[in-house]
Design a protein around this motif. Structure first.
Motif, PDB file in Angstrom:
ATOM      1  N   ASN A  70       0.814  -1.225   0.000  1.00  0.00           N
ATOM      2  CA  ASN A  70       0.000   0.000   0.000  1.00  0.00           C
ATOM      3  C   ASN A  70       0.844   1.271   0.000  1.00  0.00           C
ATOM      4  N   THR A  78      -1.289  11.480   2.874  1.00  0.00           N
ATOM      5  CA  THR A  78      -2.192  10.435   2.396  1.00  0.00           C
ATOM      6  C   THR A  78      -1.704   9.051   2.779  1.00  0.00           C
ATOM      7  N   ARG A  82      -3.658   5.687   3.764  1.00  0.00           N
ATOM      8  CA  ARG A  82      -3.496   4.577   2.819  1.00  0.00           C
ATOM      9  C   ARG A  82      -2.839   3.368   3.465  1.00  0.00           C
ATOM     10  N   VAL A 129      -8.608   2.924  -0.893  1.00  0.00           N
ATOM     11  CA  VAL A 129      -8.225   2.694   0.508  1.00  0.00           C
ATOM     12  C   VAL A 129      -9.164   1.676   1.154  1.00  0.00           C
TER      13      VAL A 129
END
Length: 631
Positions: A70, A78, A82, A129
């Motif tokens: 990921n 972010t 995430r 996500v």
């Protein structure tokens, strides 16, 4: 059959499902992610081995591996969401799976895992996500149930969170190689020592201005449509990059306000550029130069300086000139409107999960996960396995059932090929590497390769297979490459069967949901523009949502079109509907710019809107009839 010119040969085109399996992403090597991958799982496993807690090290390294998958390009803010949100879901899945595996019989455990599959599949329909969150929930529940650790279950959860948290810490702390630290002439404005923390945001916003310049350059040419799509993608990335939590609420507030202002200033520029492209009007080179200089100012964190102004001979050119002037002022002031947030209510998220797309994905994920868990337990209790644990089969099914990883047959082919190659490679490594130091080194190397291998599903599967087999052997399990190949092929068969089963309701629920969302966003944007409101901030927000939902629909349609014909036919005609909606949003943007300048629409604008509305009704009717025939 069409005639072929003498002396020429025509190569037969590959079927879409095979072409997708052979296609790989391109781009520069993410060296920062490579470094983080090397520093994540290997050192964690080494520390655990030295502390005589190898199994906890395996859990931590698995968490670091999943976090590394990921760990995608973007801003640090972010990455908190995430990486962190899926990791929390993974910890919950590990806890539930561990205790369910210890205290429930095979039938009850299968029912529990099937229920988790329904939940994980439903939430995966929300977005990237959420999809990673659902994946980790299911994978770790399979690992917890099928690979029980010698330590108490409550100890594995902190180890898992520590592994994911370690990689997230590396993502937040380590600077990106080559990141600029600001212009020395403006050190008084920002703390250059902390500037690297915002390199992802700065690069994303600069890419927006470059995309505006590219669209202006292509106005009046055949490349304008593709350049407008590229501008949408750049705006989506910048919107995401600025949407995460603040990293340092006080020390970095000035830098963050400056980035928000620069992003907001790009929205009217993109609007004017889209209107010029719609009008098929060529733009002078001096007008293209302005956004390019703004992009350079964002990357260097400098003032905008003087910008060349375009001639104010048409409404769209006047809008472009006004937008450039507004951008220059926003860059100099370092503050402006905060327009980066994508507003999605809890109710809209619930509608996505419970809607047609969420229900279809949930049913397929639940069936695949539950069936693969049942088969794996039957094989395990029948002593068909050469190893102790049965998590591989359901965990493989989780990745195979995910539609956002590509068309079904493409996923199956890539997973099977990657597992075979990875298992054979590990068998060779296991025969020559010393233990445990050789296995620790192999885990570190594979962790470094995960970000590079993410460009192709087969390559990623190869690297992950080697990494997981090394971890399992470091935890004390014997080498079992042949068994892993057999389980992967069995999981491929299960997912292929379930993927082609009819489900309650219509086929292609995910595509329908994306098209309906894009249609609603496009008409909300159109209603605002034609309603005569002067609220430009709301208009830009609605415009962003319209283009973003269209991009999501286009991506889903492209994946569906690359399925086998038996599945691809259920999305027939959806691409034409999306194309009409895209032209409708472009026309709405052109109308908004013209209304700002003159207060009324021209016959060309009104006629184009009426024609697109009629065409949209016709296209939707054809799609409905084709789906009825397909069923």
């Amino acid at each position: 059959m069409s005639p072929t010119a003498p002396g020429t040969s025509q190569k037969p085109a590959l079927p879409p499902w095979l072409a997708h399996a052979l296609r790989a992403q391109r781009g520069p090597v993410p060296w920062a992610a490579v470094a983080r991958g090397a520093l994540a799982g290997g050192p964690l496993l080494l520390a655990a081995v030295l502390a005589d807690r190898a199994f906890l090290g395996v859990v931590a390294a698995i968490a670091a591996m999943l976090a590394g998958i990921n760990d995608r390009p973007g801003s640090r803010r972010t990455s908190v969401r995430r990486i962190g949100v899926p990791a929390l879901a993974g910890a919950v899945g590990l806890l539930v799976g561990t205790y369910a595996g210890q205290h429930l019989g095979a039938v009850a455990l299968t029912l529990v895992l099937t229920g988790l599959g329904l939940v994980g599949g439903g939430i995966s329909a929300v977005g990237p996500v959420a999809s990673a969150t659902g994946t980790q929930l299911l994978v770790t529940s399979a690992v917890g149930a099928g690979m029980p650790l010698p330590d108490p279950g409550w100890r594995s959860v902190p180890a898992f969170l520590a592994g994911a948290g370690w990689l997230l810490t590396l993502r937040l702390v380590l600077p990106t190689p080559g990141a600029r630290t600001g212009d020395s002439r403006h050190v008084s404005r920002i703390d250059s020592r902390l500037d690297f923390r915002f390199d992802g945001e700065r690069a994303a916003v600069a890419d927006v201005y470059d995309a505006v310049a590219a669209l202006l350059e292509a106005a009046g040419t055949a490349h304008a449509v593709a350049r407008r799509a590229a501008l949408t993608a750049a705006l989506d990335l910048a919107q995401d990059a600025l949407a995460g939590p603040r990293l340092r609420r006080y020390a970095s507030s000035a830098a963050e306000r400056r980035l928000h202002a620069q992003y907001a200033a790009a929205l009217p520029l993109g609007e004017a550029a889209t209107a010029l492209a719609w009008a098929e009007q060529a733009v002078p080179e001096r007008a293209v130069e302005g956004p390019r200089r703004l992009a350079a100012a964002v990357r260097g964190d400098t003032l905008a300086g003087p910008l060349p102004a375009p001639a104010r001979t048409a409404p769209a050119l006047r809008a472009l000139d006004d937008a450039l002037l507004h951008a220059a002022e926003a860059f100099d002031r370092g503050r402006g409107r905060d327009l980066h947030t994508r507003r999605r209510s809890v109710a809209s998220l619930a509608r996505t999960v419970l809607g047609a797309g969420g229900r279809e994905y949930a049913l397929r994920a639940g069936l695949c996960f539950g069936a693969s868990a049942a088969v794996a337990q039957a094989l395990h209790h029948g002593h068909w396995h050469a190893h102790q644990h049965w998590y591989w089969l359901p965990a493989t099914a989780v990745f195979l059932v995910k539609p956002d990883l590509g068309p079904l047959v493409s996923r199956v082919l890539c997973r099977a090929a990657g597992t075979v190659v990875g298992a054979l490679l590990f068998a060779g490594f296991a025969a020559v590497l010393p233990r445990p130091e050789g296995l620790v080194a192999l885990v570190a190397v594979c962790g470094a390769l995960v970000p590079v291998a993410a460009r192709h599903f087969a390559a990623q599967t190869t690297v992950v297979t080697v990494l997981v087999l090394a971890l399992v052997m470091a935890g004390g399990e014997p080498q079992a490459s042949v068994g892993r190949i057999g389980e992967t092929l069995l999981a491929c068969a299960i997912v292929l069967v379930v993927g082609h089963l009819p489900v309650p309701g219509q086929w292609g629920g995910g595509i329908r949901a994306r098209i309906e969302a894009a249609d609603a966003a496009a008409h909300a944007y159109l209603a605002h523009v034609l309603g005569g409101s002067d609220d430009r901030a709301t208009r830009w927000t609605l415009r962003r949502e319209a283009y973003r939902t269209l991009a999501e629909a286009r991506a889903a349609i492209a994946l569906a079109a690359a399925e086998l014909p038996a599945l691809a036919r259920h999305s027939a005609g959806a691409d034409e509907v999306a194309a009409v909606l895209e032209r409708l949003v472009d026309t709405t943007t052109a109308c908004a710019v013209h209304l700002d300048d003159t207060g009324r629409l021209t016959p060309r604008h009104a006629g184009r809107l009426a024609g697109l509305r009629d065409e949209l009704v016709m296209r939707r009717g054809r799609v409905g009839r084709s789906r009825t025939l397909a069923r």
